[in-house]
Write an enzyme that holds these catalytic residues in place. Structure first.
Site, PDB file in Angstrom:
ATOM      1  N   GLY A  44       0.815  -1.210   0.000  1.00 41.10           N
ATOM      2  CA  GLY A  44       0.000   0.000   0.000  1.00 41.10           C
ATOM      3  C   GLY A  44       0.846   1.254   0.000  1.00 41.10           C
ATOM      4  N   THR A  46       1.192   3.501   2.493  1.00 41.22           N
ATOM      5  CA  THR A  46       1.773   3.898   3.788  1.00 41.22           C
ATOM      6  C   THR A  46       3.094   3.158   4.034  1.00 41.22           C
ATOM      7  OG1 THR A  46      -0.515   4.073   4.541  1.00 41.22           O
ATOM      8  CG2 THR A  46       1.166   4.293   6.226  1.00 41.22           C
ATOM      9  N   ASP A  99       2.073  -3.371   8.344  1.00 38.07           N
ATOM     10  CA  ASP A  99       1.269  -3.277   7.119  1.00 38.07           C
ATOM     11  C   ASP A  99       0.226  -2.164   7.268  1.00 38.07           C
ATOM     12  OD1 ASP A  99       0.194  -3.847   4.649  1.00 38.07           O
ATOM     13  OD2 ASP A  99      -0.228  -5.953   5.087  1.00 38.07           O
ATOM     14  N   ASP A 102      -7.198  -0.629   5.273  1.00 39.18           N
ATOM     15  CA  ASP A 102      -8.222   0.226   4.670  1.00 39.18           C
ATOM     16  C   ASP A 102      -9.195   0.750   5.720  1.00 39.18           C
ATOM     17  OD1 ASP A 102      -7.294  -0.135   1.945  1.00 39.18           O
ATOM     18  OD2 ASP A 102      -7.899  -2.214   2.232  1.00 39.18           O
ATOM     19  N   GLY A 113      -6.900  -5.184   1.699  1.00 37.22           N
ATOM     20  CA  GLY A 113      -7.039  -5.738   0.351  1.00 37.22           C
ATOM     21  C   GLY A 113      -7.455  -4.720  -0.687  1.00 37.22           C
ATOM     22  N   GLY A 114      -7.450  -3.421  -0.277  1.00 34.38           N
ATOM     23  CA  GLY A 114      -7.732  -2.373  -1.257  1.00 34.38           C
ATOM     24  C   GLY A 114      -6.761  -2.435  -2.429  1.00 34.38           C
ATOM     25  N   GLU A 121      -0.675 -10.849   2.538  1.00 40.76           N
ATOM     26  CA  GLU A 121      -0.643 -10.025   3.753  1.00 40.76           C
ATOM     27  C   GLU A 121      -1.081 -10.828   4.972  1.00 40.76           C
ATOM     28  OE1 GLU A 121      -1.440  -5.547   2.010  1.00 40.76           O
ATOM     29  OE2 GLU A 121      -3.134  -6.694   2.733  1.00 40.76           O
TER      30      GLU A 121
HETATM   31  O1  LIG Z   1      -4.042  -4.838  -0.524  1.00 37.92           O
HETATM   32  C1  LIG Z   1      -3.609  -3.824   0.006  1.00 37.92           C
HETATM   33  C2  LIG Z   1      -3.435  -3.629   1.418  1.00 37.92           C
HETATM   34  O2  LIG Z   1      -4.311  -4.293   2.261  1.00 37.92           O
HETATM   35  C3  LIG Z   1      -3.077  -2.230   1.898  1.00 37.92           C
HETATM   36  O3  LIG Z   1      -2.307  -2.420   3.029  1.00 37.92           O
HETATM   37  C4  LIG Z   1      -4.287  -1.377   2.205  1.00 37.92           C
HETATM   38  O4  LIG Z   1      -5.068  -1.240   1.033  1.00 37.92           O
HETATM   39  C5  LIG Z   1      -3.905   0.002   2.746  1.00 37.92           C
HETATM   40  O5  LIG Z   1      -3.225   0.733   1.797  1.00 37.92           O
HETATM   41  P1  LIG Z   1      -2.842   2.260   1.992  1.00 37.92           P
HETATM   42  O6  LIG Z   1      -1.720   2.318   2.968  1.00 37.92           O
HETATM   43  O7  LIG Z   1      -2.457   2.711   0.612  1.00 37.92           O
HETATM   44  O8  LIG Z   1      -4.069   2.968   2.471  1.00 37.92           O
END
Ligand SMILES: O=C[C@H](O)[C@H](O)[C@H](O)COP(=O)(O)O
Length: 268
Positions: A44, A46, A99, A102, A113-114, A121
């Protein structure tokens, strides 16, 4: 503080990006310790700040570590940072995995899983002695499904997607097959060659995220569900005012924590 670390030169960030960076840095400072030799790196927008802070701990401590990715993106982050790339085959027990998420509820149940990475994960979250979540203030939620309204991401075997969608409808969901977007005609395909279904559910379904998880997981053709229940030990949220909120699975909440990102990490 280690005197061998060079002074930090950070690019100025604002708003959500500054919040992500502060949360990521705080999580590394508190949980990626010199004795940790195997570190899981999530996916993701972050997580790059997590890797950035780990690199700031210096080459000496990182030379003795292995970093295990949750997908293509985090593999590239590890390689580009010059860190040692490992695999969960070789390191089935991980000291700490960090990790993004969302959405996170007060018990630290998460929707993830976004970015379609929830299978790997979850393997790395469960393999870790300590699983830590990092996010910005938009992700903190009183109940799952309120902030991340596009639905629970569910990875399925390609040939099973239509059948799983019917079962999700019978469970009260409104499933949508995730498409690849402008850059790809047809469905989004995961790092494991699966499809992803995004399935919103009524608010009542999220009163027990683990029950919902169990029901979806039992559907034939489902590979993994983006509901992470009772896995995270702590979560760090970067706030709009530059402070951090931390929550633990034990229910401890600290709000308004000041964190100076310009300060070098403490490395023994
Ligand atoms: O499949 C992606 C993941 O679960 C990401 O960790 C989740 O979508 C968060 O991503 P971000 O840090 O871009 O908000």
């Amino acid at each position: 503080m280690s005197s061998s670390l060079a002074p930090l030169v950070l690019k100025p960030l604002e708003g959500v990006e500054a919040a992500k960076r502060a949360a990521a840095y705080a999580s590394v400072d508190n949980h990626v310790l010199p004795e940790h030799k195997v570190v899981g790196i999530g996916s993701g927008s972050t997580v790059p700040y997590v890797v950035e802070r780990i690199v700031q701990q210096g080459p000496k401590v990182n030379a003795a570590r292995w970093f295990v990715p949750t997908g293509f993106q985090s593999k590239e982050l590890i390689v580009q940072a010059g860190l040692n790339l490992g695999d969960v085959d070789s390191f089935p027990v991980i000291d700490v995995t960090i990790d993004g998420a969302d959405e996170v509820d007060p018990s630290l149940n998460c929707i993830k899983g976004g970015g379609a990475c929830q299978l790997r994960e979850k393997v790395l979250a469960e393999a870790a002695k300590t699983f830590i979540v990092v996010a910005d203030y938009r992700k903190e939620s009183p109940q799952l499904g309120q902030k991340w309204t596009q639905g629970v991401p569910i990875e399925v075997a390609q040939f099973a997607y239509a059948s799983v969608m019917r079962k999700l409808e019978a469970l009260g969901g409104k499933p949508v097959l995730r498409m690849g977007g402008g850059a790809k005609a047809g469905p989004c395909v995961t790092d494991n060659s699966g499809f992803v279904i995004d399935c919103p559910f009524p608010a009542s379904s999220f009163s027990s995220p683990s029950d919902l998880l169990a029901k979806i997981k039992l559907m034939t053709g489902v590979v993994e569900v983006g509901l992470f229940c009772d896995v995270a030990k702590a979560a760090y949220f970067g706030n709009a005012d530059g402070t951090i909120t931390s929550r633990t699975a034990a229910g401890e909440v600290k709000e308004g924590i000041s964190f100076d990102v310009q300060r070098n990490p403490v490395v023994a």
